[in-house]
Design a protein around this motif. Sequence first.
Motif, PDB file in Angstrom:
ATOM      1  N   PHE A 121       0.836  -1.207   0.000  1.00 55.35           N
ATOM      2  CA  PHE A 121       0.000   0.000   0.000  1.00 55.35           C
ATOM      3  C   PHE A 121       0.871   1.258   0.000  1.00 55.35           C
ATOM      4  O   PHE A 121       0.613   2.218  -0.740  1.00 55.35           O
ATOM      5  N   VAL A 122       1.918   1.250   0.834  1.00 58.20           N
ATOM      6  CA  VAL A 122       2.823   2.402   0.919  1.00 58.20           C
ATOM      7  C   VAL A 122       3.567   2.601  -0.395  1.00 58.20           C
ATOM      8  O   VAL A 122       3.668   3.732  -0.910  1.00 58.20           O
ATOM      9  N   ARG A 123       4.093   1.513  -0.956  1.00 60.32           N
ATOM     10  CA  ARG A 123       4.847   1.616  -2.214  1.00 60.32           C
ATOM     11  C   ARG A 123       3.958   2.160  -3.339  1.00 60.32           C
ATOM     12  O   ARG A 123       4.378   3.012  -4.134  1.00 60.32           O
ATOM     13  N   GLU A 124       2.736   1.655  -3.415  1.00 64.11           N
ATOM     14  CA  GLU A 124       1.836   2.085  -4.485  1.00 64.11           C
ATOM     15  C   GLU A 124       1.428   3.539  -4.308  1.00 64.11           C
ATOM     16  O   GLU A 124       1.291   4.278  -5.300  1.00 64.11           O
ATOM     17  N   LEU A 136      10.165   5.398   3.876  1.00 68.42           N
ATOM     18  CA  LEU A 136      10.919   4.245   4.347  1.00 68.42           C
ATOM     19  C   LEU A 136      10.015   3.312   5.154  1.00 68.42           C
ATOM     20  O   LEU A 136       9.249   3.771   6.010  1.00 68.42           O
ATOM     21  N   ALA A 137      10.116   2.033   4.877  1.00 71.16           N
ATOM     22  CA  ALA A 137       9.278   1.035   5.551  1.00 71.16           C
ATOM     23  C   ALA A 137      10.110   0.261   6.568  1.00 71.16           C
ATOM     24  O   ALA A 137      11.035  -0.473   6.198  1.00 71.16           O
ATOM     25  N   PHE A 138       9.773   0.429   7.850  1.00 71.43           N
ATOM     26  CA  PHE A 138      10.358  -0.346   8.938  1.00 71.43           C
ATOM     27  C   PHE A 138       9.413  -1.508   9.239  1.00 71.43           C
ATOM     28  O   PHE A 138       8.196  -1.308   9.322  1.00 71.43           O
ATOM     29  N   THR A 151      12.815  -9.153   4.292  1.00 74.26           N
ATOM     30  CA  THR A 151      13.923  -8.611   3.510  1.00 74.26           C
ATOM     31  C   THR A 151      13.880  -9.060   2.054  1.00 74.26           C
ATOM     32  O   THR A 151      13.951  -8.247   1.131  1.00 74.26           O
ATOM     33  N   GLU A 152      13.741 -10.362   1.833  1.00 76.90           N
ATOM     34  CA  GLU A 152      13.825 -10.895   0.475  1.00 76.90           C
ATOM     35  C   GLU A 152      12.548 -10.697  -0.329  1.00 76.90           C
ATOM     36  O   GLU A 152      12.601 -10.404  -1.529  1.00 76.90           O
ATOM     37  N   GLU A 153      11.379 -10.840   0.333  1.00 79.11           N
ATOM     38  CA  GLU A 153      10.115 -10.805  -0.402  1.00 79.11           C
ATOM     39  C   GLU A 153       9.432  -9.446  -0.330  1.00 79.11           C
ATOM     40  O   GLU A 153       8.909  -8.961  -1.337  1.00 79.11           O
ATOM     41  N   TRP A 154       9.433  -8.826   0.847  1.00 80.51           N
ATOM     42  CA  TRP A 154       8.731  -7.550   0.992  1.00 80.51           C
ATOM     43  C   TRP A 154       9.608  -6.359   0.666  1.00 80.51           C
ATOM     44  O   TRP A 154       9.103  -5.268   0.476  1.00 80.51           O
ATOM     45  N   LYS A 155      10.926  -6.568   0.646  1.00 79.04           N
ATOM     46  CA  LYS A 155      11.878  -5.506   0.313  1.00 79.04           C
ATOM     47  C   LYS A 155      11.734  -4.299   1.243  1.00 79.04           C
ATOM     48  O   LYS A 155      11.665  -3.147   0.799  1.00 79.04           O
ATOM     49  N   VAL A 156      11.688  -4.559   2.545  1.00 77.14           N
ATOM     50  CA  VAL A 156      11.586  -3.476   3.508  1.00 77.14           C
ATOM     51  C   VAL A 156      12.883  -2.675   3.504  1.00 77.14           C
ATOM     52  O   VAL A 156      13.928  -3.124   3.013  1.00 77.14           O
ATOM     53  N   ASP A 157      12.827  -1.482   4.090  1.00 77.41           N
ATOM     54  CA  ASP A 157      14.002  -0.606   4.103  1.00 77.41           C
ATOM     55  C   ASP A 157      14.813  -0.731   5.385  1.00 77.41           C
ATOM     56  O   ASP A 157      16.023  -0.511   5.380  1.00 77.41           O
ATOM     57  N   VAL A 158      14.149  -1.046   6.480  1.00 80.46           N
ATOM     58  CA  VAL A 158      14.821  -1.201   7.773  1.00 80.46           C
ATOM     59  C   VAL A 158      14.168  -2.373   8.497  1.00 80.46           C
ATOM     60  O   VAL A 158      12.938  -2.472   8.557  1.00 80.46           O
ATOM     61  N   LEU A 159      15.003  -3.242   9.063  1.00 84.63           N
ATOM     62  CA  LEU A 159      14.516  -4.410   9.787  1.00 84.63           C
ATOM     63  C   LEU A 159      14.765  -4.219  11.281  1.00 84.63           C
ATOM     64  O   LEU A 159      15.899  -3.948  11.690  1.00 84.63           O
TER      65      LEU A 159
END
Length: 349
Positions: A121-124, A136-138, A151-159
Amino acid sequence: MATITTKLTRLLGIRTPLVVPPMAGVSGGALAAQVSSVGAFGFVAAGYDTVETLKSQISLAQSILESHKLNKSLFGVGFLAWQLDQRKKEEAEELVTIALQENVKAVWFAFGNDLQRWIKFVREYDDRHGKAEKTLAFVQVSTLEEARVATEEWKVDVLVVQGIESGGHGSRHSPPLLTFLPSVLSLPFLSPDCADAIPVLAAGGLATGAHIASMLTLGASGAVLGTRFLLSPESLYNDVQKKALSEANETSTVRTVAFDTVRGTLGWPEGIDGRALSNDTVKDFDQGVPVKELQDKFKEAVKNGDHSRILTWAGTGVGLMKEIKSAADIVQELHADCGSRLKAAASYV
């Protein structure tokens, strides 16, 4: 004081590798903005709030940052994903959209069965509005598999890696932070040696600058401290709760579902409970006292400010904090302490 340079500080444009998380009922606009105003990064908690309340807290954060002549977007908003999922679709999306419309620098999602939906939703939203700088998505995780997927599937920016020591809600199955963080950092795509690795933040029982330094030496890009900031004037905790925190020690906290039961804040994903200061509510709950009786006593305690029954979330590091200080002073103290411990560690080699 000099910037402590990590992937996190470079990404956010801050000087202290410290994040104060979104804590429902605690992290309002004043706390988030004051933290960000002195070089760390703060989040407003959307929690269980209404659209109007969230707008008000975002506006407060913006006005404080502007008064410091800083970018008014230098903070984030955090969401309980299970709460979003329980709301009507339009209301949930409106809450997240409010943060995005105000161009906050980051959003934080935790505790949901479909976090990917909200990342998407945020990316779109950013794509539709042609934002030059993406939001940035935490994402907060409790297991190694969650870290991999985020990390691999959702491609977040900070874990955000949350150990079982954390105050407030978390997985009762989380490993201790000193085990969990190295496990996550052992993944090839999150290794500190990987140039493309996203920032990994450590959370759970941390209370001092020395704790932050220790997480950096383990390979984290920063640390998340929540409980320490409950003891600040900007925290939305009341004086009774703050006094209880200042008097607590290293054995004062317990993981429990007692407070969610008596407050009716149920609906958390499977395996989630909360760490709080233990008191008579927890003891009676564990002994099987009827819920209606517990609820009546809890409501009366809230009315009378009786900490023998009210809720105070706290992590295991609570015994290391005794003073009420401004959020800005706490950040500066943590920065100085972290810097001195890093220098001391460097002297060993």
